[in-house]
Design an enzyme around this catalytic site. Structure first.
Site, mmCIF file in Angstrom:
data_model
loop_
_atom_site.group_PDB
_atom_site.id
_atom_site.type_symbol
_atom_site.label_atom_id
_atom_site.label_comp_id
_atom_site.label_asym_id
_atom_site.label_seq_id
_atom_site.Cartn_x
_atom_site.Cartn_y
_atom_site.Cartn_z
ATOM 1 N N GLU A 65 4.852 -10.939 -4.602
ATOM 2 C CA GLU A 65 5.303 -9.761 -3.833
ATOM 3 C C GLU A 65 5.329 -10.013 -2.328
ATOM 4 O O GLU A 65 5.060 -9.106 -1.551
ATOM 5 C CB GLU A 65 4.456 -8.524 -4.179
ATOM 6 C CG GLU A 65 4.738 -8.009 -5.570
ATOM 7 C CD GLU A 65 4.574 -6.500 -5.715
ATOM 8 O OE1 GLU A 65 4.287 -5.812 -4.739
ATOM 9 O OE2 GLU A 65 4.755 -6.018 -6.843
ATOM 10 N N HIS A 125 -3.748 -4.862 -5.097
ATOM 11 C CA HIS A 125 -4.373 -5.694 -6.129
ATOM 12 C C HIS A 125 -5.557 -6.441 -5.519
ATOM 13 O O HIS A 125 -5.573 -6.700 -4.307
ATOM 14 C CB HIS A 125 -3.387 -6.753 -6.650
ATOM 15 C CG HIS A 125 -2.326 -6.197 -7.541
ATOM 16 N ND1 HIS A 125 -2.195 -6.565 -8.856
ATOM 17 C CD2 HIS A 125 -1.343 -5.295 -7.319
ATOM 18 C CE1 HIS A 125 -1.171 -5.926 -9.391
ATOM 19 N NE2 HIS A 125 -0.633 -5.144 -8.480
#
Lengths: 409, 409
Positions: free
Chosen positions: B49, B272
């Site tokens: 990402e 995360h």
């Protein structure tokens, strides 16, 4: 080690030109191909442009006796067109779709819809592991001004990389298919140089067939004669390539092509000629050497040449991305302007409605249509830029590796 | 052989959640990630990402000193988001784009635009060949009714196949990334069973971090608390997996995760948690055995389960292909009807114009819009059907191979 047992493998490769509703006398030709394959009993059959799954199923039923193993590679809107029939068990398969494959809006050149790919089938014959690759690259519609050259080069590069990375455990690598490139084209030189694959036509001890091994020839009643005007003998774009990786040698004993009409018939199998190779595989005492140091320099030149072409494509894709983006912004502005005008009218700011209603609506719909289309194009060309840029990077890394190799040795 | 020299490798894996304009405090976090990576000096960093190439370039500049080698994988409209930083030279790379990755019209779930892929980088460290894979699979937006399960399973299968086929010459295989699957999910079992990869969390001698190794936890200020309601401890969807292929053993000495805020800071790196593994690689006298016969039965069950889910997706895709095709035909019929009516009016058949002009035009534009949209959808779902069908076939072939294996032995 000269006395080691040898394996003789007969390979058949053909671009079948079997497009439903479009290809001439398709069903008759597919039947003819099936009959010939059954009669001739090759070991391995690599077919391209079998676009209809029904044709594949029919062939599968017909060939079940002599080629009990087969695989059809599904991909894209109408399939990859690739399938393999084999006398020996297929142990595993893998499909790699090329990241670039023409443009969806080029409807007259249907390549995008085919989901062009390379298929890998792994087989073990007499204890020898074969990695068999089958592919069909983007067509060349105009040799002088080939707009698809960067895409085809990306495909050739991805094909070479895919073969290199997946064939490490193989003893023998075979590649068959319609590469849509002439033997001296940069894509072929890139593919051969980067993988070390050898050309069965150039290596064959015996050859029989069309002059220069051509596979698109004027003698074939289905070819477009005007396209072949600059090449009176035809062109060679269908190949069987091979190499031995571990302690084996591969030789091409015989290469044949069909020459227009199929033997004893009035029509050819396809608009392409079939390529048939008899390969001779023998175990050797020591592994055959990889690409040599002197070849590295020539290879670096080829990679540089290919990278230049990819760069040309990258600049064109960037221009198209820019102009489609600008078009989308303009359409959006027009729509906003119309919305303001409409709101103004509703709020009674203007004494009277300034535009005829119908033209106003038509214009709005037109702007909406242009916005949708231009946005779609912008997204597509953005992806194209990414992939061309990524390939350029990879080629640069390859060049660096090639240049560093001598100093390491 | 116990006395052979060993290699200790420190690996960092993180889904960075760095979406331009959308992710909170992105630039601050990317800076923080860069600072930490520079300070900690890992051997290998796997980031997902990183959607903006600018962020990658900034990191590259910042990390040039301690991680001189890096690679960014380009793909899709906004990129794959995948990049790798390494202390050791990267010898080669390859990108494989998953054939299915959600739907372009699901704009709120942007996965399709990311061009989800698996990237491979090949490195040689102390004479040991590492195949390092980095990936990010399609997100799970609703666990109870997960419409993307078939796509994610196709991705897990393609990932496993890609690893198997490209890692034959590797000594050690590493896979890091956000797999968007819980440890017991069928996709993880499929991936692990089919490749033989082991889970660093399950194998770690020491563990430190979030309970159960979770990487999406309520303690992180950026996570969506409502999504984690059924999982009060959080969920584990980010993994480091590994295996030794040739005569090496790999052990996970230590596994760590971050626990919300970054050390000494008020914000976390991302939504995360990062996963950090210390691996211990040692040469052994003899090759470690492949998957065992008893494991084959369990693996066959997993493949069957996955194939069933892919079959469910295939039936849904076929329904959508059918209904979008029907819609396109209806829109075309309406357009034809309107054309006939308009021609009739022009030819003076009807005494007067039967419809108000504006509504007539609006209806025609609407029909045209529906036709374009439905045709696009039909093409897209046709591709989806092809890929699901192809995967189902491949899994069937794998099952047959698994079932035949005992009789061969």
């Amino acid at each position: 080690m000269e006395g080691e047992p040898t394996l003789r493998l007969r390979v058949f490769d053909l671009n079948c030109w079997a497009i439903r509703y479009l290809s001439k006398r398709r069903q008759e030709r597919v039947r003819l191909i099936g009959d010939t394959l059954r009669r001739e009993g090759f070991d391995l059959v690599l077919l391209q442009e079998v676009w209809s799954e029904q044709d594949y199923s029919d062939l599968k039923v017909k060939l079940a006796g002599c080629y009990p193993f087969s695989h059809y590679f599904r991909s894209g809107v109408i399939g990859s067109g690739l399938c393999v029939f084999s006398r020996f068990p297929i142990l595993d398969t893998l499909l790699y779709q090329y990241s670039l494959n023409g443009y969806p809006y080029m409807l007259q050149h249907g390549d995008w819809f085919g989901g062009k790919s390379v298929g890998l089938v792994i087989m073990k014959i007499s204890g020898i592991i074969f990695n068999v690759y089958i592919t069909h690259l983007h067509a060349e519609y105009c040799r002088d001004k080939d707009a698809y050259l960067p895409h085809r080069l990306v495909q050739a590069w991805e094909l070479a990389q895919f073969i290199r990375h997946t064939s490490k455990a193989a003893d023998v690598v075979l590649l068959g298919g319609d590469l849509n490139m002439h033997p001296e084209d940069v894509g072929i030189r890139l593919l051969r140089g980067w993988t070390g694959l050898r050309d069965a036509f150039a290596e064959a001890t015996r050859f029989e067939g069309c002059k220069n091994g051509c596979t698109l020839v004027p003698d074939n009643c289905f070819t477009d004669k005007s396209e072949l005007l600059p090449f009176p003998l035809g062109i060679r774009i269908d190949y069987i390539l091979y190499k031995a990786i571990s302690s084996f040698t591969v030789k091409c004993e015989e290469l044949k092509t069909t020459t227009g009409p199929a033997p004893g018939m009035d029509i050819p199998f396809s608009d392409h000629e079939a390529v048939m190779a008899t390969l001779h595989i023998q175990r050797q005492g020591q592994p055959v050497g990889a690409t040599l140091g002197t070849a590295d320099l020539a290879l670096a030149d080829v990679v540089t040449e290919a990278r230049t072409e990819v760069g040309v494509g990258l600049r064109a894709a960037r221009r198209q991305r820019y102009s489609s983006g600008r078009m989308a912004v303009l359409a959006l502005l027009l729509l906003l302007l119309q919305a303001v005008a409409a709101l103004g009218t509703l709020a009674g700011l203007g004494a009277e409605q300034p535009f005829p209603k119908l033209s106003f609506c038509l214009l709005a719909f037109l702007a909406l249509g242009v916005l949708a289309l231009a946005t779609g194009l912008h997204l597509f060309h953005t992806m194209e830029v990414k992939m061309l840029h990524g390939t350029e990077d990879q080629m640069w890394m390859a060049l660096r590796a090639l240049q560093e190799r001598p100093s390491e040795g």
